[in-house]
Scaffold this active site. Structure first.
Site, mmCIF file in Angstrom:
data_model
loop_
_atom_site.group_PDB
_atom_site.id
_atom_site.type_symbol
_atom_site.label_atom_id
_atom_site.label_comp_id
_atom_site.label_asym_id
_atom_site.label_seq_id
_atom_site.Cartn_x
_atom_site.Cartn_y
_atom_site.Cartn_z
ATOM 1 N N TYR A 153 0.938 -1.184 -0.026
ATOM 2 C CA TYR A 153 -0.146 -0.099 -0.139
ATOM 3 C C TYR A 153 0.941 1.132 -0.095
ATOM 4 O O TYR A 153 1.856 1.403 0.842
ATOM 5 C CB TYR A 153 -0.867 -0.002 1.138
ATOM 6 C CG TYR A 153 -1.689 1.349 1.627
ATOM 7 C CD1 TYR A 153 -3.039 1.683 0.970
ATOM 8 C CD2 TYR A 153 -1.086 2.515 2.172
ATOM 9 C CE1 TYR A 153 -3.577 2.424 1.095
ATOM 10 C CE2 TYR A 153 -1.851 3.498 2.463
ATOM 11 C CZ TYR A 153 -3.122 3.617 1.724
ATOM 12 O OH TYR A 153 -3.819 4.838 1.766
ATOM 13 N N GLU A 241 -3.547 7.707 -3.792
ATOM 14 C CA GLU A 241 -3.897 6.546 -2.813
ATOM 15 C C GLU A 241 -3.471 5.077 -3.872
ATOM 16 O O GLU A 241 -4.360 4.920 -4.809
ATOM 17 C CB GLU A 241 -5.047 6.168 -2.031
ATOM 18 C CG GLU A 241 -4.870 4.796 -1.197
ATOM 19 C CD GLU A 241 -6.017 4.729 -0.404
ATOM 20 O OE1 GLU A 241 -6.230 4.621 0.770
ATOM 21 O OE2 GLU A 241 -7.214 4.917 -1.178
#
Length: 455
Positions: A153, A241
Site C-alpha cells: 500500500y 492512493e
C-alpha cells in the site's frame, strides 16, 4: 504564561470532544459519507497516471461489444481483464440486470470479451454502493491482466498536522489499510515531505525498503514513488492512493489500482482534468445544484435543510434527527452566496416531492443575512411555498431590514419548540403577508419584531 493557557485550552477541547462523543453514542445522528465533487472513472485516473510516467496496466476503453473485441485483439495479452466502468465500488460482486454476475471478469479469449461486453454495456450494474436499480454501464475497460506476486500500500496526501505532503506506506497491501493500522500499526510507515524542497532520493528509497521491495525492485519502486509525488503536485491533488502498489513475477512494479482526490480550488488551472468530471451517475437534482455552485446531497427524509457551511449543515442534520425528524437533503450554500442562488436553492428544495417542511439555519460569518432574507422572500412569493418553513438567521446584517426582506424573529426557546414540532410536522404552518413571513406553532406566533433578536 502561554504554556498554561495552551494547556487549559487543550483540556477544554478534549473535554468538549469527549462530551460530543458521549452525545453521539447516546443519540442517533445523521452520518454523511465524504465524497469527491470531482468524479473520475478508473480508466481516466489510470490515463492521468500513465501520462505522468507511472506504470499501469496496458488498457483500452470501449463503448460497444465490437470495440471491446477489437481492443482485446490489439492488446495481444496472455490474459485479459474486462471491467465495467462505474464510479461505485464493489463491482466484482455486483449483478447486472442482464443476468450477468460480476462487473470484473478474466479471460484469455478475445471473443469471450465481446460476449461479456454485450451483457455489460447498456445494462444496469447493482453493487453494495449503488441504489437497488443500479447504474447504467456505458463503457468498459479492456486491460492486460497481470499476475501480482506481492501487494503493498502506498499513498501521498496533504496532512494539516504536518502543513504539507506526507507519504504513507505499508507492506500489507490489497486490504483495508484502516484494518492494518488497528491490527498491525507497526506495519504503517509515515514520512513527511518538505513541500519546498520536494521528495529526496533517500526518502523514496527508504519508503521502498519499508514496503519490502528488494534488489533491483527497490530502486524501481523508489522511481515510481518519485513519479507519483510529481503527479501529486502537478495535478493539484490532495490525495493519491495506490492499493495495491504491487510487483509482478516478471519483476515489474505496477500501480494496479488508484484513487485520486483533487483540490477543487485548483479548478482554474486544472481545466483539462475537471472537464473529465463524470456527472452522468449523479442525481439530476445534484447536477442542477452544481450549476449554481450549490453543494447538494439527497437523503431519504422529509425535512429539507438549507444551511451555509458543511459543518453547520451536518450539525443541522443531526439536530433534526435528535428531535425525531429525518433530513431530506444536505444543501450547503457556501460563502459569497448571491440572492439568485438562494432563490434557486429554494426552487430545488420545493421540487423534491419528499419535502414536507424546510428548515433554514444560517450563520452570517462570510454570508450576508440580508441577502438570504431577500432570496427567501422572493422564493416564497414567486414559488408559492406550500410547506412549513422555519428560518434562523444569526450574524452579519441579521438586524438590517431591507425594503424587500422581512425580519425573521425567533428567540432561542421558541426556535427549539418550532424545531421539535417541525420534526413531528404538528401544527406548523407559514404564510406570506405584505412581505412578512409569519410562522405559527401552537400558541407561539413569530413574526417581524424590531425589539427581539433575530434567530
Amino acid at each position: 504564561m502561554a504554556a498554561p493557557l495552551a494547556g487549559r485550552a487543550g483540556a477544554v477541547l478534549r473535554d468538549r470532544a469527549l462530551r460530543s462523543a458521549r452525545l453521539r453514542a447516546e443519540f442517533p445522528t445523521v452520518q454523511l459519507t465524504p465524497r469527491r465533487w470531482l468524479n473520475l472513472q478508473e480508466y481516466q485516473s489510470k490515463k492521468i497516471m500513465a501520462d505522468h510516467g507511472v506504470t499501469v496496466q496496458r488498457f483500452f476503453v470501449a463503448d460497444s461489444a465490437n470495440d471491446a473485441l477489437e481492443a482485446a485483439q490489439r492488446l495481444k495479452a496472455k490474459e485479459i481483464v474486462l471491467k465495467a466502468q462505474i464510479l461505485a465500488g464493489g463491482r466484482g460482486k455486483g449483478i447486472f440486470n442482464s443476468g450477468l454476475k460480476g462487473g470484473v471478469h478474466l479471460t484469455k479469449d478475445p471473443k469471450t470479451v465481446e460476449q461479456l461486453a454485450k451483457q455489460m454495456i447498456g445494462y444496469n450494474l447493482s453493487t453494495k454502493q449503488t441504489s437497488k436499480d443500479g447504474v447504467t454501464v456505458k463503457k468498459v475497460m479492456v486491460a492486460e491482466a497481470l499476475d501480482i506476486s506481492r501487494e503493498t500500500y502506498f499513498a501521498i496526501l496533504m496532512d494539516r498536522a504536518c502543513n504539507g505532503p506526507v507519504m504513507v506506506g505499508s507492506p500489507q497491501g490489497g486490504v483495508d489499510i484502516e484494518e492494518v493500522a488497528v491490527t498491525s500499526p507497526e506495519l504503517i510507515f509515515k514520512e513527511e515531505i518538505d513541500i519546498f524542497e520536494g521528495i529526496k532520493d533517500h526518502q523514496a528509497l527508504q519508503m521502498a525498503k519499508n514496503l519490502g521491495f528488494q534488489g533491483p525492485l527497490q530502486q524501481q519502486a523508489a522511481d515510481q514513488i518519485k513519479k507519483l509525488y510529481n503527479l501529486f503536485l502537478k495535478i493539484d491533488a490532495t490525495q493519491v492512493e495506490v492499493n495495491p502498489f504491487g510487483e509482478t513475477p516478471e519483476g515489474q512494479v505496477v500501480c494496479f489500482d488508484a484513487k485520486i482526490n483533487f483540490d477543487d480550488n485548483a479548478e482554474f488551472r486544472q481545466k483539462e482534468i475537471f472537464a473529465m468530471d463524470d456527472k452522468s451517475e449523479n442525481e439530476p437534482i445534484e447536477n442542477e445544484a452544481a450549476k449554481y455552485d450549490l453543494k447538494y446531497i439527497g437523503l431519504d427524509g422529509n425535512i429539507a435543510c438549507f444551511v451555509n457551511g458543511a459543518g453547520l449543515a451536518m450539525a443541522t442534520c443531526d439536530i433534526i434527527s435528535l428531535n425525531g425528524g429525518k433530513p431530506a437533503n444536505f444543501l450547503d450554500l457556501g460563502g459569497g452566496v448571491k440572492e439568485a442562488q438562494v432563490y434557486q436553492a429554494f426552487k430545488l428544495l420545493t421540487a423534491d416531492p419528499k419535502v414536507e417542511a424546510i428548515l433554514v439555519n444560517i450563520f452570517g460569518g462570510i454570508v450576508n443575512c440580508a441577502i438570504i432574507a431577500n432570496g427567501i422572500t422572493k422564493a416564497c412569493q414567486e414559488l408559492e411555498l406550500k410547506v412549513p418553513l422555519v428560518v434562523r438567521l444569526e450574524g452579519e446584517f441579521c438586524w438590517i431590514q431591507t425594503k424587500s426582506s422581512p425580519r425573521f424573529s425567533v428567540i432561542h426557546s421558541e426556535f427549539l419548540l418550532l424545531l421539535k414540532h417541525l420534526c413531528q410536522l404538528k401544527d406548523v404552518r407559514n404564510s406570506i403577508f405584505e412581505r412578512e413571513i409569519t410562522v405559527t406553532c401552537s400558541s407561539v406566533q413569530l413574526k417581524s419584531n424590531k425589539k427581539q433578536k433575530i434567530w
